[in-house]
Design an enzyme around this catalytic site. Structure first.
Site, PDB file in Angstrom:
ATOM      1  N   LYS A 113       0.717  -1.281  -0.395  1.00  0.00           N
ATOM      2  CA  LYS A 113      -0.146   0.004   0.404  1.00  0.00           C
ATOM      3  C   LYS A 113       1.048   1.485   0.008  1.00  0.00           C
ATOM      4  CE  LYS A 113      -0.288  -0.527   4.779  1.00  0.00           C
ATOM      5  NZ  LYS A 113      -1.183  -1.087   6.084  1.00  0.00           N
ATOM      6  N   TYR A 172      13.815  31.349   8.233  1.00  0.00           N
ATOM      7  CA  TYR A 172      13.564  31.793   8.584  1.00  0.00           C
ATOM      8  C   TYR A 172      12.807  32.238  10.407  1.00  0.00           C
ATOM      9  CZ  TYR A 172      10.311  30.388   4.291  1.00  0.00           C
ATOM     10  OH  TYR A 172       9.719  31.341   3.163  1.00  0.00           O
TER      11      TYR A 172
HETATM   12  C1  LIG Z   1      -0.385  -1.666   6.696  1.00  0.00           C
HETATM   13  C2  LIG Z   1      -0.754  -3.019   6.626  1.00  0.00           C
HETATM   14  C3  LIG Z   1      -0.333  -4.004   6.995  1.00  0.00           C
HETATM   15  C4  LIG Z   1       1.149  -4.400   7.132  1.00  0.00           C
HETATM   16  O1  LIG Z   1       2.139  -3.481   8.222  1.00  0.00           O
HETATM   17  P1  LIG Z   1       3.330  -2.922   8.140  1.00  0.00           P
HETATM   18  O2  LIG Z   1       3.522  -3.175   9.866  1.00  0.00           O
HETATM   19  O3  LIG Z   1       3.720  -2.152   8.035  1.00  0.00           O
HETATM   20  O4  LIG Z   1       3.846  -4.469   8.064  1.00  0.00           O
HETATM   21  C5  LIG Z   1      -0.816  -5.258   7.549  1.00  0.00           C
HETATM   22  N1  LIG Z   1      -1.882  -5.249   7.751  1.00  0.00           N
HETATM   23  C6  LIG Z   1      -2.541  -4.559   7.475  1.00  0.00           C
HETATM   24  C7  LIG Z   1      -4.281  -4.411   7.524  1.00  0.00           C
HETATM   25  C8  LIG Z   1      -2.384  -3.072   6.696  1.00  0.00           C
HETATM   26  O5  LIG Z   1      -2.677  -2.320   6.889  1.00  0.00           O
END
Ligand SMILES: *Cc1c(COP(=O)(O)O)cnc(C)c1O
Length: 357
Positions: free
Chosen positions: A28, A251
């Site tokens: 993702k 800044y």
């Molecule tokens: C993002 C996510 C993962 C992976 O999590 P990590 O800690 O990055 O390995 C697994 N399951 C779900 C439902 C997620 O949203």
């Protein structure tokens, strides 16, 4: 120095060494900022049998790139689109009775679903009191060939704790949900609960499959396993000046030089994902040495103090990379910004040119 696909391969091997379960590579947020297709290809080549994304659109992009393994999607802000899921060949997670009802009403062909149960996070997933109703509805939907229940999923709320005791309630909940699904006559669904931290630290969380995202790109949220950093962020020096003591920098003159020194400007700022709030320890590597970031982070630029050294325009600075020593890691940036490494990698902005080494 390690290239991105090799780092992902090495990280999958680390994960494989800790579990017999199937591995879902979660890609993702564009593979945590590293390129979803690149990470997915490397992970699948290294043995991940599944892919995971939030949206069906992300799954479609993976299919278009030729990835053929099962893909699970679990976030459907405007409702599950059964046709889109079927077109992408994507499984969908269903987290409520209403969501499943709506899916059954529109499913033209059999949709592969994973029943998403809340295992203690109250962030999506069917609340415990409604598991029976969800499962009964799923059974009827399967009899009618509208859905096929291929999985049961939960999520660990203590995603950064290397502590089996902290995971225990979710593990018990997951076992109960899985048993309830089987008792209802839905045979052999794949149970999955753990993300990276559970995968690396607690076998009891593994069930039939583990869902690993952060670990693929070198992040261990539990802080217990050394993974391979998969990315490097560099920027060329675009401006160098010698300044006297007492020179305000950036800044609001938030930093004032305490000695005669050299300042160099790097063309990256908070629009590129450099956190605006940084501790004074924040630094970058130039030619094997670490130099501090001074003054406020601007939208497009930061300034580094290179002391007696004067680096010519065009000299490359490394903000983070996997090398160690003078080169900061993503974990260093997370510490300097009082955040977690995930926000550093996913925050890298669209202007930053990506290339695969
Ligand atoms: C993002 C996510 C993962 C992976 O999590 P990590 O800690 O990055 O390995 C697994 N399951 C779900 C439902 C997620 O949203």
């Amino acid at each position: 120095m390690q290239t991105l696909p090799l780092a992902v391969t090495a990280n999958v091997a680390r994960i494989r060494a800790r579990t017999q379960s199937m591995i879902m590579a979660v890609v993702k947020a564009d593979g945590y900022g590293h390129g979803a297709v690149t990470v997915a290809r490397a992970a699948v080549a290294a043995g991940a049998g599944w892919l995971g994304t939030t949206s069906v659109a992300e799954a479609s992009a993976l299919r278009a790139a030729g990835l053929a393994v099962p893909i699970l999607t679990w976030l459907h802000p405007s409702g599950i689109d059964a046709d889109a899921a079927a077109a992408a060949g994507a499984d969908v997670a269903v987290g409520s009775v209403a969501e499943l009802d709506a899916l059954l009403a529109q499913a033209a062909s059999t949709v592969r679903v994973h029943l998403h149960v809340d295992t203690g996070m109250s962030r999506g997933g069917c609340p415990r009191g409604q598991w029976d109703e969800l499962i009964a509805l799923a059974w009827r939907g399967q009899q009618a060939r509208r859905v096929r229940v291929v999985g049961v999923m939960g999520h660990l709320p203590r995603a950064d704790q290397a502590d089996p005791a902290a995971n225990a309630p979710a593990v018990v909940g997951m076992q109960e949900a899985w048993q309830a699904v089987r008792a209802a006559g839905l045979r052999s669904p794949l149970a999955h609960l753990a993300a990276t931290s559970g995968t690396l630290t607690d076998r009891a969380t593994h069930f039939g499959m583990v869902r690993v995202g952060a670990g693929l790109v070198g992040i261990d949220p539990s802080g217990t396993v050394e993974m391979h950093g998969a990315s490097r962020l560099t920027a060329p020096i675009v401006h160098t000046t010698a300044v006297p003591a007492g020179t305000p920098v950036g800044y609001a003159g938030a930093h004032v030089t305490d000695r005669a020194t050299h300042l160099s400007v790097l063309p990256v700022g908070y629009a590129d994902g450099i956190p605006r709030e940084l501790s004074p320890q924040a630094g970058v590597e130039v030619r094997g040495r670490r130099f501090p970031v001074v003054g406020r982070v601007s939208m497009d630029q930061i300034v580094i103090d290179t002391g007696a050294q004067s680096f010519p325009v065009g000299t490359s600075a490394t903000l983070f990379g996997p090398d160690g020593e003078a080169t900061p890691t993503i974990g260093d940036w997370a510490r300097w910004a009082a955040t977690i490494p995930h926000t550093i990698v996913t925050g890298i902005g669209p202007r930053v040119k990506r290339s695969i080494a």
